[in-house]
Design a protein around this motif. Structure first.
Motif, mmCIF file in Angstrom:
data_model
loop_
_atom_site.group_PDB
_atom_site.id
_atom_site.type_symbol
_atom_site.label_atom_id
_atom_site.label_comp_id
_atom_site.label_asym_id
_atom_site.label_seq_id
_atom_site.Cartn_x
_atom_site.Cartn_y
_atom_site.Cartn_z
ATOM 1 N N UNK A 20 0.837 -1.204 0.000
ATOM 2 C CA UNK A 20 0.000 0.000 0.000
ATOM 3 C C UNK A 20 0.877 1.261 0.000
ATOM 4 N N UNK A 21 1.927 1.260 0.792
ATOM 5 C CA UNK A 21 2.855 2.393 0.827
ATOM 6 C C UNK A 21 3.493 2.584 -0.538
ATOM 7 N N UNK A 22 3.992 1.500 -1.122
ATOM 8 C CA UNK A 22 4.670 1.593 -2.409
ATOM 9 C C UNK A 22 3.725 2.077 -3.503
ATOM 10 N N UNK A 23 2.533 1.542 -3.547
ATOM 11 C CA UNK A 23 1.560 1.968 -4.568
ATOM 12 C C UNK A 23 1.199 3.449 -4.398
ATOM 13 N N UNK A 24 1.104 3.907 -3.162
ATOM 14 C CA UNK A 24 0.824 5.318 -2.915
ATOM 15 C C UNK A 24 1.957 6.191 -3.436
ATOM 16 N N UNK A 25 3.191 5.753 -3.223
ATOM 17 C CA UNK A 25 4.336 6.516 -3.710
ATOM 18 C C UNK A 25 4.438 6.469 -5.231
ATOM 19 N N UNK A 26 4.088 5.351 -5.824
ATOM 20 C CA UNK A 26 4.076 5.264 -7.284
ATOM 21 C C UNK A 26 3.068 6.261 -7.843
ATOM 22 N N UNK A 27 1.909 6.336 -7.223
ATOM 23 C CA UNK A 27 0.867 7.275 -7.663
ATOM 24 C C UNK A 27 1.301 8.727 -7.477
ATOM 25 N N UNK A 28 2.172 8.989 -6.515
ATOM 26 C CA UNK A 28 2.601 10.358 -6.219
ATOM 27 C C UNK A 28 3.469 10.946 -7.328
ATOM 28 N N UNK A 37 2.654 13.380 5.230
ATOM 29 C CA UNK A 37 1.486 13.271 4.349
ATOM 30 C C UNK A 37 1.163 11.805 4.053
ATOM 31 N N UNK A 38 2.205 11.016 3.852
ATOM 32 C CA UNK A 38 2.016 9.581 3.621
ATOM 33 C C UNK A 38 1.347 8.928 4.825
ATOM 34 N N UNK A 39 1.771 9.321 6.017
ATOM 35 C CA UNK A 39 1.176 8.791 7.237
ATOM 36 C C UNK A 39 -0.299 9.166 7.335
ATOM 37 N N UNK A 40 -0.617 10.410 7.030
ATOM 38 C CA UNK A 40 -2.013 10.850 7.063
ATOM 39 C C UNK A 40 -2.858 10.118 6.028
ATOM 40 N N UNK A 41 -2.315 10.002 4.826
ATOM 41 C CA UNK A 41 -3.064 9.375 3.740
ATOM 42 C C UNK A 41 -3.381 7.917 4.056
ATOM 43 N N UNK A 42 -2.422 7.212 4.658
ATOM 44 C CA UNK A 42 -2.607 5.787 4.927
ATOM 45 C C UNK A 42 -3.167 5.509 6.311
ATOM 46 N N UNK A 43 -3.214 6.529 7.150
ATOM 47 C CA UNK A 43 -3.743 6.407 8.498
ATOM 48 C C UNK A 43 -3.072 5.277 9.274
ATOM 49 N N UNK A 44 -1.731 5.360 9.352
ATOM 50 C CA UNK A 44 -0.980 4.382 10.132
ATOM 51 C C UNK A 44 -0.047 5.122 11.091
ATOM 52 N N UNK A 45 0.327 4.440 12.140
ATOM 53 C CA UNK A 45 1.196 5.033 13.159
ATOM 54 C C UNK A 45 2.568 5.358 12.568
ATOM 55 N N UNK A 46 3.189 6.412 13.069
ATOM 56 C CA UNK A 46 4.501 6.839 12.583
ATOM 57 C C UNK A 46 5.539 5.734 12.711
ATOM 58 N N UNK A 47 5.519 5.022 13.830
ATOM 59 C CA UNK A 47 6.502 3.957 14.034
ATOM 60 C C UNK A 47 6.286 2.806 13.052
#
Length: 109
Positions: A20-28, A37-47
């Motif tokens: 999911x992270x990789x696909x989001x970055x590909x789309x970016x 912004x990636x953290x907000x978009x995916x709604x996951x904890x920073x750690x």
């Protein structure tokens, strides 16, 4: 690409969160995306995000650059295309492909 490199990249992408992270970055696109912004978009904890980004950076699928206090993540398109090329390089080498498959993998000059 070596077999071990392809296997490591595929293993990293085998985790749903990392995919999911990789696909989001590909789309970016080439602009990438700030970690916040990636953290907000995916709604996951920073750690959690940090853990998964480390794995993707470790296999070369993601790069990170610092712009002031902001960490920007980018998909490594060259590595992504290399992995895809590796996967399809010998498509139907020992048999025949359906015509629809062959046309999808023809190289563009």
């Amino acid at each position: 690409m070596k077999l071990d490199d392809a296997a490591a990249r595929l293993e990293a992408l085998g985790n749903p969160t990392r995919l999911k992270i990789f696909r989001t970055l590909v789309r970016a696109g080439d602009e990438g995306m700030a970690v916040g912004r990636l953290q907000e978009r995916l709604d996951i904890a920073a750690s959690t995000l940090s853990h998964h980004l480390k794995a993707l950076v470790g296999v070369g699928l993601v790069t990170q650059t610092r712009e002031g206090t902001t960490l920007i993540c980018n998909a490594s398109y060259g590595e992504m295309h290399g992995l895809i090329d590796y996967m399809v390089a010998e498509c139907c080498a020992d048999g025949s492909c359906p015509p629809a498959i062959v046309s999808k993998f023809k190289k563009v000059a």
